[in-house]
Design a protein around this motif. Sequence first.
Motif, PDB file in Angstrom:
ATOM      1  N   GLY A 148       0.747  -1.251   0.000  1.00  0.00           N
ATOM      2  CA  GLY A 148       0.000   0.000   0.000  1.00  0.00           C
ATOM      3  C   GLY A 148       0.772   1.292   0.000  1.00  0.00           C
ATOM      4  N   GLY A 149       2.089   1.260  -0.191  1.00  0.00           N
ATOM      5  CA  GLY A 149       2.865   2.492  -0.126  1.00  0.00           C
ATOM      6  C   GLY A 149       2.410   3.541  -1.125  1.00  0.00           C
ATOM      7  N   ALA A 174      -4.060 -11.532   0.109  1.00  0.00           N
ATOM      8  CA  ALA A 174      -4.887 -11.030   1.200  1.00  0.00           C
ATOM      9  C   ALA A 174      -4.014 -10.441   2.309  1.00  0.00           C
ATOM     10  CB  ALA A 174      -5.756 -12.162   1.752  1.00  0.00           C
ATOM     11  N   THR A 175      -2.853 -11.039   2.538  1.00  0.00           N
ATOM     12  CA  THR A 175      -1.936 -10.510   3.551  1.00  0.00           C
ATOM     13  C   THR A 175      -1.464  -9.112   3.170  1.00  0.00           C
ATOM     14  OG1 THR A 175      -1.181 -12.710   4.208  1.00  0.00           O
ATOM     15  CG2 THR A 175       0.294 -10.870   4.677  1.00  0.00           C
ATOM     16  N   ALA A 176      -1.111  -8.911   1.901  1.00  0.00           N
ATOM     17  CA  ALA A 176      -0.670  -7.595   1.440  1.00  0.00           C
ATOM     18  C   ALA A 176      -1.787  -6.571   1.594  1.00  0.00           C
ATOM     19  CB  ALA A 176      -0.215  -7.678  -0.012  1.00  0.00           C
ATOM     20  N   ALA A 177      -3.006  -6.935   1.216  1.00  0.00           N
ATOM     21  CA  ALA A 177      -4.130  -6.009   1.321  1.00  0.00           C
ATOM     22  C   ALA A 177      -4.403  -5.639   2.778  1.00  0.00           C
ATOM     23  CB  ALA A 177      -5.370  -6.629   0.687  1.00  0.00           C
ATOM     24  N   ARG A 178      -4.257  -6.604   3.682  1.00  0.00           N
ATOM     25  CA  ARG A 178      -4.479  -6.318   5.103  1.00  0.00           C
ATOM     26  C   ARG A 178      -3.409  -5.372   5.644  1.00  0.00           C
ATOM     27  NH1 ARG A 178      -4.469 -11.043   6.500  1.00  0.00           N
ATOM     28  NH2 ARG A 178      -2.366 -11.279   7.385  1.00  0.00           N
ATOM     29  N   ARG A 179      -2.160  -5.601   5.277  1.00  0.00           N
ATOM     30  CA  ARG A 179      -1.095  -4.710   5.716  1.00  0.00           C
ATOM     31  C   ARG A 179      -1.274  -3.302   5.136  1.00  0.00           C
ATOM     32  NH1 ARG A 179       4.033  -8.813   4.772  1.00  0.00           N
ATOM     33  NH2 ARG A 179       3.552 -10.259   6.478  1.00  0.00           N
ATOM     34  N   ALA A 180      -1.739  -3.233   3.883  1.00  0.00           N
ATOM     35  CA  ALA A 180      -1.965  -1.939   3.263  1.00  0.00           C
ATOM     36  C   ALA A 180      -3.051  -1.167   4.008  1.00  0.00           C
ATOM     37  CB  ALA A 180      -2.351  -2.123   1.800  1.00  0.00           C
ATOM     38  N   ALA A 181      -4.113  -1.863   4.395  1.00  0.00           N
ATOM     39  CA  ALA A 181      -5.179  -1.203   5.152  1.00  0.00           C
ATOM     40  C   ALA A 181      -4.667  -0.706   6.492  1.00  0.00           C
ATOM     41  CB  ALA A 181      -6.344  -2.175   5.344  1.00  0.00           C
ATOM     42  N   ASP A 182      -3.805  -1.495   7.137  1.00  0.00           N
ATOM     43  CA  ASP A 182      -3.215  -1.066   8.405  1.00  0.00           C
ATOM     44  C   ASP A 182      -2.340   0.173   8.204  1.00  0.00           C
ATOM     45  OD1 ASP A 182      -4.460  -3.174   9.660  1.00  0.00           O
ATOM     46  OD2 ASP A 182      -2.680  -4.474   9.643  1.00  0.00           O
ATOM     47  N   LEU A 183      -1.602   0.200   7.091  1.00  0.00           N
ATOM     48  CA  LEU A 183      -0.755   1.355   6.802  1.00  0.00           C
ATOM     49  C   LEU A 183      -1.603   2.610   6.602  1.00  0.00           C
ATOM     50  CD1 LEU A 183       2.120   2.455   6.168  1.00  0.00           C
ATOM     51  CD2 LEU A 183       1.670   1.894   3.754  1.00  0.00           C
ATOM     52  N   ALA A 184      -2.702   2.473   5.881  1.00  0.00           N
ATOM     53  CA  ALA A 184      -3.588   3.614   5.656  1.00  0.00           C
ATOM     54  C   ALA A 184      -4.160   4.126   6.979  1.00  0.00           C
ATOM     55  CB  ALA A 184      -4.713   3.223   4.702  1.00  0.00           C
ATOM     56  N   ALA A 185      -4.533   3.180   7.849  1.00  0.00           N
ATOM     57  CA  ALA A 185      -5.083   3.580   9.151  1.00  0.00           C
ATOM     58  C   ALA A 185      -4.040   4.320   9.979  1.00  0.00           C
ATOM     59  CB  ALA A 185      -5.598   2.357   9.890  1.00  0.00           C
ATOM     60  N   SER A 186      -2.796   3.844   9.933  1.00  0.00           N
ATOM     61  CA  SER A 186      -1.742   4.497  10.717  1.00  0.00           C
ATOM     62  C   SER A 186      -1.432   5.898  10.199  1.00  0.00           C
ATOM     63  CB  SER A 186      -0.474   3.645  10.705  1.00  0.00           C
ATOM     64  OG  SER A 186       0.115   3.610   9.409  1.00  0.00           O
ATOM     65  N   HIS A 187      -1.673   6.109   8.897  1.00  0.00           N
ATOM     66  CA  HIS A 187      -1.460   7.439   8.309  1.00  0.00           C
ATOM     67  C   HIS A 187      -2.735   8.273   8.344  1.00  0.00           C
ATOM     68  CE1 HIS A 187       2.606   7.204   6.213  1.00  0.00           C
ATOM     69  NE2 HIS A 187       2.467   5.996   6.773  1.00  0.00           N
ATOM     70  N   ARG A 188      -3.804   7.687   8.863  1.00  0.00           N
ATOM     71  CA  ARG A 188      -5.102   8.365   8.988  1.00  0.00           C
ATOM     72  C   ARG A 188      -5.599   8.903   7.649  1.00  0.00           C
ATOM     73  NH1 ARG A 188      -4.594  11.637  14.804  1.00  0.00           N
ATOM     74  NH2 ARG A 188      -4.088   9.758  16.046  1.00  0.00           N
ATOM     75  N   VAL A 189      -5.524   8.067   6.647  1.00  0.00           N
ATOM     76  CA  VAL A 189      -6.068   8.416   5.326  1.00  0.00           C
ATOM     77  C   VAL A 189      -7.097   7.372   4.925  1.00  0.00           C
ATOM     78  CG1 VAL A 189      -4.002   9.629   4.568  1.00  0.00           C
ATOM     79  CG2 VAL A 189      -4.223   7.173   4.130  1.00  0.00           C
ATOM     80  N   ASP A 190      -8.002   7.795   4.059  1.00  0.00           N
ATOM     81  CA  ASP A 190      -9.063   6.908   3.588  1.00  0.00           C
ATOM     82  C   ASP A 190      -8.631   6.287   2.255  1.00  0.00           C
ATOM     83  OD1 ASP A 190     -11.409   5.562   3.240  1.00  0.00           O
ATOM     84  OD2 ASP A 190     -12.559   7.302   2.555  1.00  0.00           O
ATOM     85  N   ALA A 191      -8.389   4.994   2.267  1.00  0.00           N
ATOM     86  CA  ALA A 191      -7.995   4.275   1.039  1.00  0.00           C
ATOM     87  C   ALA A 191      -8.691   2.917   1.035  1.00  0.00           C
ATOM     88  CB  ALA A 191      -6.486   4.110   0.971  1.00  0.00           C
TER      89      ALA A 191
END
Length: 510
Positions: free
Chosen positions: A352-353, A372-389
């Motif tokens: 998700g970078g 699915a693992t990559a998508a889950r990590r990407a969602a976590d990254l978006a949450a940590s950056h407080r952005v909607d993706a």
Amino acid sequence: MENEWDAVVIGGGTAGLSAAQMLGRSRRRTLVIDSGMPRNRFAEHMHGVLGHDGSSPTGLLATGRDEARAYGVEFAAGVVIDLADEGAVLRVTREDGSVDTARAVVITTGIRDELPDVPGLREEWGRTVLHCPYCHGWEVAGRRLAVLATSAASLHQVELVRQLSDDVTVFTGEPWDESAIVRLSARDIRIVAAPVRAVTGRDGALAIETEAGEEVVVDALFTGGTPVLDLGYADGLRLARAEAPGSPLVADLRGATSHPRVFAAGNVTGPFGNVPLSMGAGSMAGAGANAMLAAEDFDRAVEERTALRNAGWEQRYAAEERFWSGRVNATMAAIVSGLEPGTALDLGSGEGGDVVWLAERGWRATGVDVSATAARRAADLAASHRVDADFRVGDGAASVPGEFDLVLASFLHSWEPDFPRLRMLREAADRVAPGGRLLIVSHAAPPPWAREVPVHAPVMRTPEEELTLLDLDPTRWQPELVEVRRREATAPDGTPAHLDDGVLLLRRVS
């Protein structure tokens, strides 16, 4: 119990055996279900069949069964009462409760001839009562012949019979119009308008009795039966029917019907076809069914290979805490920074970078990846950056509906030689909205520290080569960037190096 087959042929007549032979020769597990009631079972000999003139119809079928068995085709006696669609297969149910499943079914059950309601006709059918001048005419040529008309279309049959003999009588059952009378009289054909009451076999001839009390003795009587197709077992499939006598099934030259797994041949598609026509149609239907199965075999192989490849990516992501750096791709960022934010789709978004970077700059960004693992990590990254993706698990752009102002494909490479890169890039182009852009960033060359390129290394093309291979409509697409950009990097040994990124930025103008 259910028996599984590649193909089931319903009907073991000429068409069915021809279809089975082609399927057997193609090494398809094939079953023929036959009721043992071929249409021409009333005839002792068949004619107009090249190489088999005068042969027994039952003898031809016996030979055909032996030939098909030599190719592994199996046979079962019975009557099919139901044909049902179960998606990947068709379920074939017989009268005795036996059930078979098949990936393809060939319908060759023929027709029944429903004769005019005249006592004695059925008893003499195939002996002194005939239907086809081509099949039976030579054997009665020059003798006393008659035609029992069943409709105005019987005029054609009368014309054919008149070629066989000078002594022809037609029983019209009712007065015909003047033009027909003129044609018949011009060829000295006797016309009897009174309806026929009964026919009786008499010492190899046929006595025809009319409602007016007249008796006419002939050597053979031609008439046409109404074709009846007993296809109730297939009603649930709603196969397309033709507007013709008997409502035959609609099939193309390969025997394909309106159902992708159902083929048909013989009299079920052409009620007035003879043995050679049924042979040819059956052969084509068998080949058509095999061609469908062969294409499906390849489709399934692609699906299985794709699933295996996707599973491999999932395993690679799941095996490590982090697979990529999490930083945005510098080349992509440099290009997109100058674009007006809108909707964006990133193919192979990984962890998700790039998507998070886009979201931070006002893009409504979606990422799709097979892991699915990559998508889950990407969602976590978006949450940590407080952005909607939005992150989805899928195989390329085809798995995400809608159109986007920007579609990205960064380093969409694979070590597998059958990786469908071009197909995926074309699918990406299909998701670009009018006025939007397709951005492809790729490896234009191996890294400079790679002394030897493995045999199965990803194909690395120049942007110009990629553009040519994509073959997009030039009236709809305008190239904005087609170039190679140098990107600073660090070699595995820690020394400074660079990488060559291929850049292809295309704008959809319509």
